[in-house]
Motif scaffolding. Structure first.
Motif, PDB file in Angstrom:
ATOM      1  N   VAL A   3       0.851  -1.188   0.000  1.00  0.00           N
ATOM      2  CA  VAL A   3       0.000   0.000   0.000  1.00  0.00           C
ATOM      3  C   VAL A   3       0.884   1.234   0.000  1.00  0.00           C
ATOM      4  CG1 VAL A   3      -1.911  -1.154   1.170  1.00  0.00           C
ATOM      5  CG2 VAL A   3      -0.238   0.093   2.520  1.00  0.00           C
ATOM      6  N   SER A   4       0.374   2.304  -0.590  1.00  0.00           N
ATOM      7  CA  SER A   4       1.131   3.553  -0.607  1.00  0.00           C
ATOM      8  C   SER A   4       1.021   4.238   0.756  1.00  0.00           C
ATOM      9  CB  SER A   4       0.616   4.475  -1.709  1.00  0.00           C
ATOM     10  OG  SER A   4      -0.696   4.899  -1.416  1.00  0.00           O
ATOM     11  N   GLU A   5       1.973   5.120   1.027  1.00  0.00           N
ATOM     12  CA  GLU A   5       1.970   5.828   2.298  1.00  0.00           C
ATOM     13  C   GLU A   5       0.684   6.640   2.504  1.00  0.00           C
ATOM     14  OE1 GLU A   5       5.237   7.994   4.960  1.00  0.00           O
ATOM     15  OE2 GLU A   5       4.738   9.073   3.120  1.00  0.00           O
ATOM     16  N   PRO A   6       0.173   7.347   1.476  1.00  0.00           N
ATOM     17  CA  PRO A   6      -1.096   8.045   1.689  1.00  0.00           C
ATOM     18  C   PRO A   6      -2.249   7.103   2.063  1.00  0.00           C
ATOM     19  CG  PRO A   6       0.001   8.934  -0.237  1.00  0.00           C
ATOM     20  CD  PRO A   6       0.758   7.696   0.173  1.00  0.00           C
ATOM     21  N   TYR A  40       3.224   9.615  -4.079  1.00  0.00           N
ATOM     22  CA  TYR A  40       2.292  10.709  -3.842  1.00  0.00           C
ATOM     23  C   TYR A  40       1.536  11.109  -5.099  1.00  0.00           C
ATOM     24  CZ  TYR A  40       4.557  10.719   0.603  1.00  0.00           C
ATOM     25  OH  TYR A  40       5.034  10.320   1.824  1.00  0.00           O
ATOM     26  N   ALA A  41       1.377  10.189  -6.029  1.00  0.00           N
ATOM     27  CA  ALA A  41       0.625  10.468  -7.245  1.00  0.00           C
ATOM     28  C   ALA A  41      -0.875  10.549  -6.956  1.00  0.00           C
ATOM     29  CB  ALA A  41       0.897   9.394  -8.288  1.00  0.00           C
ATOM     30  N   SER A  42      -1.301   9.950  -5.851  1.00  0.00           N
ATOM     31  CA  SER A  42      -2.713   9.959  -5.485  1.00  0.00           C
ATOM     32  C   SER A  42      -2.859  10.311  -4.014  1.00  0.00           C
ATOM     33  CB  SER A  42      -3.328   8.574  -5.744  1.00  0.00           C
ATOM     34  OG  SER A  42      -4.595   8.479  -5.135  1.00  0.00           O
ATOM     35  N   GLU A  43      -3.692  11.305  -3.725  1.00  0.00           N
ATOM     36  CA  GLU A  43      -3.964  11.665  -2.335  1.00  0.00           C
ATOM     37  C   GLU A  43      -4.697  10.549  -1.602  1.00  0.00           C
ATOM     38  OE1 GLU A  43      -6.251  15.220  -2.158  1.00  0.00           O
ATOM     39  OE2 GLU A  43      -4.696  16.457  -3.071  1.00  0.00           O
TER      40      GLU A  43
END
Length: 70
Positions: A3-6, A40-43
């Motif tokens: 999963v991404s950090e955001p 960070y490409a997606s909030e």
């Protein structure tokens, strides 16, 4: 699953030992999170899973995205 950090921040996924519950076409499933990555490409965040897992649990044969890892 990764999963991404955001995503992790938004949904409270801990840095170690976390899991994510997703509603699949086969019912709700818990997926262990193997890692959190910076993107960070997606909030809203993103989730990555193996294609074979996705195909087994979702009735979607027209994939809308693909990640290539080299």
């Amino acid at each position: 699953m990764l999963v991404s950090e955001p995503f992790a921040s938004r949904f409270g996924v801990p840095s170690s030992g976390g899991s994510v519950r997703l509603l699949t076409d086969r019912g709700e499933r818990d997926f262990p999170v193997a890692g959190i990555y910076y993107d960070y490409a997606s909030e809203r965040g993103t989730v990555l899973m193996q294609r074979a897992v996705y195909e087994r649990l979702f009735d979607d044969r027209a994939l809308t995205s693909l990640a290539v890892v080299g």
